[in-house]
Design a protein around this motif. Structure first.
Motif, PDB file in Angstrom:
ATOM      1  N   TYR A  70     -31.611 -24.826 -54.002  1.00 37.11           N
ATOM      2  CA  TYR A  70     -31.877 -25.225 -52.604  1.00 37.11           C
ATOM      3  C   TYR A  70     -31.990 -26.755 -52.849  1.00 37.11           C
ATOM      4  N   ASN A  71     -31.180 -27.455 -51.916  1.00 35.87           N
ATOM      5  CA  ASN A  71     -31.070 -29.025 -52.118  1.00 35.87           C
ATOM      6  C   ASN A  71     -32.096 -29.257 -50.977  1.00 35.87           C
ATOM      7  N   LEU A  72     -33.042 -30.149 -51.035  1.00 39.51           N
ATOM      8  CA  LEU A  72     -33.905 -30.644 -49.939  1.00 39.51           C
ATOM      9  C   LEU A  72     -33.790 -32.049 -49.780  1.00 39.51           C
ATOM     10  N   LYS A  73     -33.506 -32.400 -48.335  1.00 40.53           N
ATOM     11  CA  LYS A  73     -33.647 -34.038 -48.150  1.00 40.53           C
ATOM     12  C   LYS A  73     -34.819 -33.974 -47.423  1.00 40.53           C
ATOM     13  N   ILE A  74     -35.544 -34.953 -47.638  1.00 43.00           N
ATOM     14  CA  ILE A  74     -37.031 -35.218 -47.006  1.00 43.00           C
ATOM     15  C   ILE A  74     -37.278 -36.653 -46.701  1.00 43.00           C
ATOM     16  N   GLN A  98     -26.507 -42.789 -48.671  1.00 43.64           N
ATOM     17  CA  GLN A  98     -26.471 -41.515 -48.670  1.00 43.64           C
ATOM     18  C   GLN A  98     -27.961 -40.950 -49.070  1.00 43.64           C
ATOM     19  N   ASN A  99     -28.561 -41.401 -49.846  1.00 47.57           N
ATOM     20  CA  ASN A  99     -29.837 -40.933 -50.226  1.00 47.57           C
ATOM     21  C   ASN A  99     -30.876 -41.265 -49.453  1.00 47.57           C
ATOM     22  N   ASN A 100     -30.701 -42.105 -48.603  1.00 47.63           N
ATOM     23  CA  ASN A 100     -31.939 -42.399 -47.689  1.00 47.63           C
ATOM     24  C   ASN A 100     -31.333 -42.095 -46.257  1.00 47.63           C
ATOM     25  N   GLN A 101     -30.333 -41.218 -46.042  1.00 38.39           N
ATOM     26  CA  GLN A 101     -29.923 -40.893 -44.879  1.00 38.39           C
ATOM     27  C   GLN A 101     -31.402 -39.690 -44.352  1.00 38.39           C
ATOM     28  N   ILE A 102     -31.645 -40.175 -42.963  1.00 40.11           N
ATOM     29  CA  ILE A 102     -32.412 -39.028 -42.419  1.00 40.11           C
ATOM     30  C   ILE A 102     -31.978 -37.844 -41.888  1.00 40.11           C
ATOM     31  N   PRO A 103     -32.527 -36.658 -42.536  1.00 39.40           N
ATOM     32  CA  PRO A 103     -31.924 -35.520 -41.847  1.00 39.40           C
ATOM     33  C   PRO A 103     -31.924 -35.185 -40.547  1.00 39.40           C
ATOM     34  N   PHE A 104     -30.951 -34.731 -39.968  1.00 37.17           N
ATOM     35  CA  PHE A 104     -30.887 -34.566 -38.359  1.00 37.17           C
ATOM     36  C   PHE A 104     -31.491 -35.579 -37.522  1.00 37.17           C
ATOM     37  N   ASP A 135     -52.664 -37.072 -38.773  1.00 35.82           N
ATOM     38  CA  ASP A 135     -52.103 -38.411 -38.165  1.00 35.82           C
ATOM     39  C   ASP A 135     -51.349 -38.466 -36.998  1.00 35.82           C
ATOM     40  N   LYS A 136     -51.644 -39.286 -35.971  1.00 32.78           N
ATOM     41  CA  LYS A 136     -51.027 -39.187 -34.574  1.00 32.78           C
ATOM     42  C   LYS A 136     -49.541 -39.667 -34.307  1.00 32.78           C
ATOM     43  N   ASN A 137     -49.078 -40.529 -35.450  1.00 27.98           N
ATOM     44  CA  ASN A 137     -47.862 -40.989 -35.523  1.00 27.98           C
ATOM     45  C   ASN A 137     -46.829 -40.682 -36.861  1.00 27.98           C
ATOM     46  N   LEU A 138     -47.206 -39.959 -37.414  1.00 29.47           N
ATOM     47  CA  LEU A 138     -46.479 -39.653 -38.735  1.00 29.47           C
ATOM     48  C   LEU A 138     -45.204 -39.258 -38.590  1.00 29.47           C
ATOM     49  N   GLU A 139     -44.265 -39.619 -39.082  1.00 31.47           N
ATOM     50  CA  GLU A 139     -42.943 -38.984 -38.838  1.00 31.47           C
ATOM     51  C   GLU A 139     -42.322 -38.481 -39.828  1.00 31.47           C
ATOM     52  N   CYS A 140     -41.943 -37.022 -39.707  1.00 27.95           N
ATOM     53  CA  CYS A 140     -41.485 -36.092 -40.843  1.00 27.95           C
ATOM     54  C   CYS A 140     -40.325 -35.431 -40.407  1.00 27.95           C
ATOM     55  N   ARG A 141     -39.401 -35.029 -41.416  1.00 29.24           N
ATOM     56  CA  ARG A 141     -38.476 -34.049 -41.131  1.00 29.24           C
ATOM     57  C   ARG A 141     -37.851 -33.618 -42.466  1.00 29.24           C
ATOM     58  N   ILE A 165     -46.499 -46.200 -54.338  1.00 28.29           N
ATOM     59  CA  ILE A 165     -46.739 -45.496 -52.879  1.00 28.29           C
ATOM     60  C   ILE A 165     -46.540 -46.361 -51.964  1.00 28.29           C
ATOM     61  N   LYS A 166     -45.741 -45.983 -50.669  1.00 29.90           N
ATOM     62  CA  LYS A 166     -45.361 -46.822 -49.686  1.00 29.90           C
ATOM     63  C   LYS A 166     -45.225 -45.901 -48.410  1.00 29.90           C
ATOM     64  N   HIS A 167     -45.032 -46.664 -47.355  1.00 28.89           N
ATOM     65  CA  HIS A 167     -45.409 -46.071 -45.886  1.00 28.89           C
ATOM     66  C   HIS A 167     -43.799 -44.938 -45.664  1.00 28.89           C
ATOM     67  N   GLN A 168     -42.660 -45.667 -46.114  1.00 29.88           N
ATOM     68  CA  GLN A 168     -41.256 -45.183 -45.643  1.00 29.88           C
ATOM     69  C   GLN A 168     -40.864 -44.288 -46.926  1.00 29.88           C
ATOM     70  N   ASN A 169     -40.725 -42.987 -47.012  1.00 34.81           N
ATOM     71  CA  ASN A 169     -40.267 -42.320 -48.065  1.00 34.81           C
ATOM     72  C   ASN A 169     -39.126 -41.576 -47.905  1.00 34.81           C
ATOM     73  N   TYR A 170     -38.012 -41.438 -48.861  1.00 35.21           N
ATOM     74  CA  TYR A 170     -36.941 -40.501 -48.830  1.00 35.21           C
ATOM     75  C   TYR A 170     -36.951 -39.741 -50.237  1.00 35.21           C
ATOM     76  N   TRP A 171     -36.593 -38.611 -50.104  1.00 41.52           N
ATOM     77  CA  TRP A 171     -36.525 -37.631 -51.339  1.00 41.52           C
ATOM     78  C   TRP A 171     -35.175 -36.898 -51.168  1.00 41.52           C
ATOM     79  N   ASN A 172     -34.585 -36.926 -52.374  1.00 40.09           N
ATOM     80  CA  ASN A 172     -33.599 -35.727 -52.733  1.00 40.09           C
ATOM     81  C   ASN A 172     -33.647 -35.056 -53.756  1.00 40.09           C
ATOM     82  N   ILE A 173     -34.126 -33.759 -53.677  1.00 38.46           N
ATOM     83  CA  ILE A 173     -34.371 -32.777 -54.751  1.00 38.46           C
ATOM     84  C   ILE A 173     -33.709 -31.631 -54.797  1.00 38.46           C
TER      85      ILE A 173
END
Length: 409
Positions: free
Chosen positions: A323-327, A22-28, A299-305, A362-370
Motif C-alpha cells: 500500500y502506497n501512501l501519499k501524506i 512529484q513527491n511533494n504533490q498534495i493528494p486530492f 489544532d484549529k487550522n492543521l491541514e492534513c490529507r 522538524i518543520k511545519h509543512q511535510n510530505y511523505w511518500n511511503i
C-alpha cells in the motif's frame, strides 16, 4: 564535450526537480479543507448548561436533572441566571459567533428530549425555528446545520449518545421502547432527507471502549449511515472508543465536537472537525461526511490529507501486496515552534503502530511518500499526527487523527 556536460546537467536538474515535484504533490488537492464543530447545544437544551446556576441550598451530590412524566429532561436544583443571555442563546447566536471565529461550518445538536422539542416531530416550533435560522445563517462561506443529539440513557439494550445531522425529523431518545435497535431501524427508514435530498449523517458521541452495548447491532446498512465517531470531545481524547468501534467492524471516521452548552466557548475552542469537500454547502459537507472524508484535531487550522494506492482517505480499497501512501500535513502557524510536526504514525487494528516517521529536521509543512507491506495491515489503517507540544502533566496524545482507509476482501 562541453555541450554534452551542459546537456547532462540540465537533464539531471529537470529530472530531480520533476521527482521532487512529484513527491511533494498534495493528494486530492481538488478537495478543499473546511473546519467546523459537529457538537453544540443552544438554549433549546435548557435542562443543563452555562445559563443555569445552583439553587439556594444546593449540596454537592444533589441531582441536577430529572425526567418528568412526559419523558422530558428538566433541571433540578438549578435555576436560570439573571444574565443567562451572556452565556447562552438561540441557534442564530451560535452561528453568528462561529462566523466571527472563522468556522466554515457549525452544527447545532440539541438534546431530542428537551422541553422545546416536545412534542417530537418536524412540525415542532423550536425545530422549525432552528432549521430556519440555520438556513438564514448559511452563505457561500459558511454552512449552518440544525441537528439533534439522540441520548440513549436508560435502555437495557445499550446506552450512548449520537448526533444526527441533515435529517428532516427526530425522535425523543428516552421515550419508552426507543432503544438503540429501534433508533437504528428508524435511521434505516430515514437515510435521506426527502426535503433536501441530502444524506443523513450520524455520529457516535464521546464513546467509551465498550459503549453502545459493546458496539452491537451492526449490519451493512447501518454501517453506511453511522459513518463518524467523536474521537475528540471538547479537550479529551476518546481514542480507545475509536479503536473499539473499528475493531468491531464499524467504518467510522474521526471528528471533534466541542460539546459546548454555551456560545462563549466557540471563540476559545481549539479543537476542530475537518472535512474534505468540493464546496462549502450543506450537500457537499454531508456527502463528504457520509464518505468519511474527515479528520479530527486539537489544532484549529492543521491541514492534513492522504491517499492510499491513489484512493483518498475514508475510502475502501482492494486488497494488494503493498500500500502506497501519499501524506500531506501542514500547520500554517510558522512562527509557533510547538506547531511543527514531529512525527506521524501509521496505525492498524487494535491500535497497533506499524510504522512511525520522524523528519530529520522538524518543520511545519511535510510530505511523505511511503510503502507498507500488506502483511502488516489487517482490515484498515489510518494516520495519526504529532506536533511539537511537550506535555509535562498528562500522557502525550497526537494532535490529530485522520480518516481510516479500509481493505476490502
Amino acid at each position: 564535450m562541453v555541450k554534452n556536460k551542459v546537456f547532462i546537467c540540465v537533464f539531471l536538474y529537470v529530472f530531480c526537480w520533476s521527482l521532487t515535484a512529484q513527491n511533494n504533490q498534495i493528494p486530492f488537492s481538488n478537495l478543499k479543507i473546511y473546519n467546523g464543530n459537529t457538537h453544540a447545544h443552544t438554549i433549546f437544551s435548557y435542562s443543563h448548561g452555562s445559563h443555569l446556576k445552583r439553587s439556594a441550598g444546593f449540596v454537592k451530590g444533589d441531582k441536577v436533572l430529572f425526567i418528568d412524566s412526559l419523558f422530558i429532561s428538566r433541571p433540578k436544583n438549578k435555576e436560570l441566571k439573571d444574565n443567562w443571555d451572556a452565556f447562552q442563546g438561540l441557534p442564530e447566536k451560535h452561528f453568528l459567533e462561529a462566523k466571527k471565529a472563522k468556522y466554515d461550518f457549525y452544527c447545532v445538536t440539541d438534546h431530542s428530549q428537551e422541553e422545546a422539542f416536545y412534542p417530537s416531530g418536524k412540525n415542532n416550533t423550536a425545530w422549525a425555528i432552528g432549521k430556519k435560522q440555520a438556513e438564514q445563517a448559511s452563505n457561500q462561506n459558511f454552512t449552518a446545520f440544525m441537528g439533534v443529539e439522540h441520548s440513549e440513557n436508560d435502555s437495557n439494550n445499550g446506552r450512548g449518545h449520537f448526533n444526527v445531522l441533515g435529517a428532516s425529523n427526530y425522535i425523543n431518545a428516552i421515550t419508552p421502547g426507543v432503544d438503540i435497535p429501534y433508533f437504528y431501524n428508524w435511521l434505516k427508514e430515514n437515510p435521506i432527507n426527502k426535503e433536501t435530498n441530502n444524506p443523513v449523517v450520524v455520529i457516535f458521541n464521546h464513546p467509551k471502549k465498550d459503549q453502545f452495548n459493546n458496539w452491537a447491532y451492526r449490519d451493512d446498512e447501518i454501517t453506511e449511515i453511522i459513518t463518524l465517531l467523536e474521537i475528540i470531545n471538547n479537550r479529551k481524547s476518546k481514542f480507545d472508543g475509536f479503536i473499539a468501534a473499528l475493531d468491531k467492524g464499524w467504518m467510522v471516521s474521526p471528528v471533534a465536537g466541542i460539546d459546548n452548552h454555551n456560545y462563549t466557548d466557540i471563540s476559545e475552542a481549539e479543537s476542530r472537525t475537518f472535512v474534505l469537500a468540493k464546496n462549502n454547502t450543506a450537500k457537499d459537507i454531508l456527502r463528504a461526511m457520509r464518505k468519511r472524508r474527515t479528520y479530527a484535531s486539537f489544532d484549529k487550522n492543521l491541514e492534513c490529507r492522504y491517499s492510499v494506492n491513489d484512493s483518498v482517505m475514508g475510502s475502501v480499497i482492494s486488497k494488494s501486496n503493498s500500500y502506497n501512501l501519499k501524506i500531506y500535513v501542514n500547520d500554517p502557524d510558522i512562527n509557533d515552534y510547538t506547531d511543527k510536526i514531529s512525527k506521524i504514525d501509521i496505525v492498524t487494528s487494535h491500535g497497533k503502530i506499524i510504522k512511525s516517521l520522524k523528519p530529520k529536521m522538524i518543520k511545519h509543512q511535510n510530505y511523505w511518500n511511503i510503502s507498507v507491506d500488506s502483511k502488516y495491515i489487517d482490515s484498515y489503517l489510518f494516520v495519526q499526527v504529532w506536533d511539537n507540544t511537550k506535555s509535562n502533566n498528562e500522557a502525550a496524545v497526537p494532535v490529530s487523527w485522520l480518516a481510516p482507509v479500509w481493505i476490502s476482501n
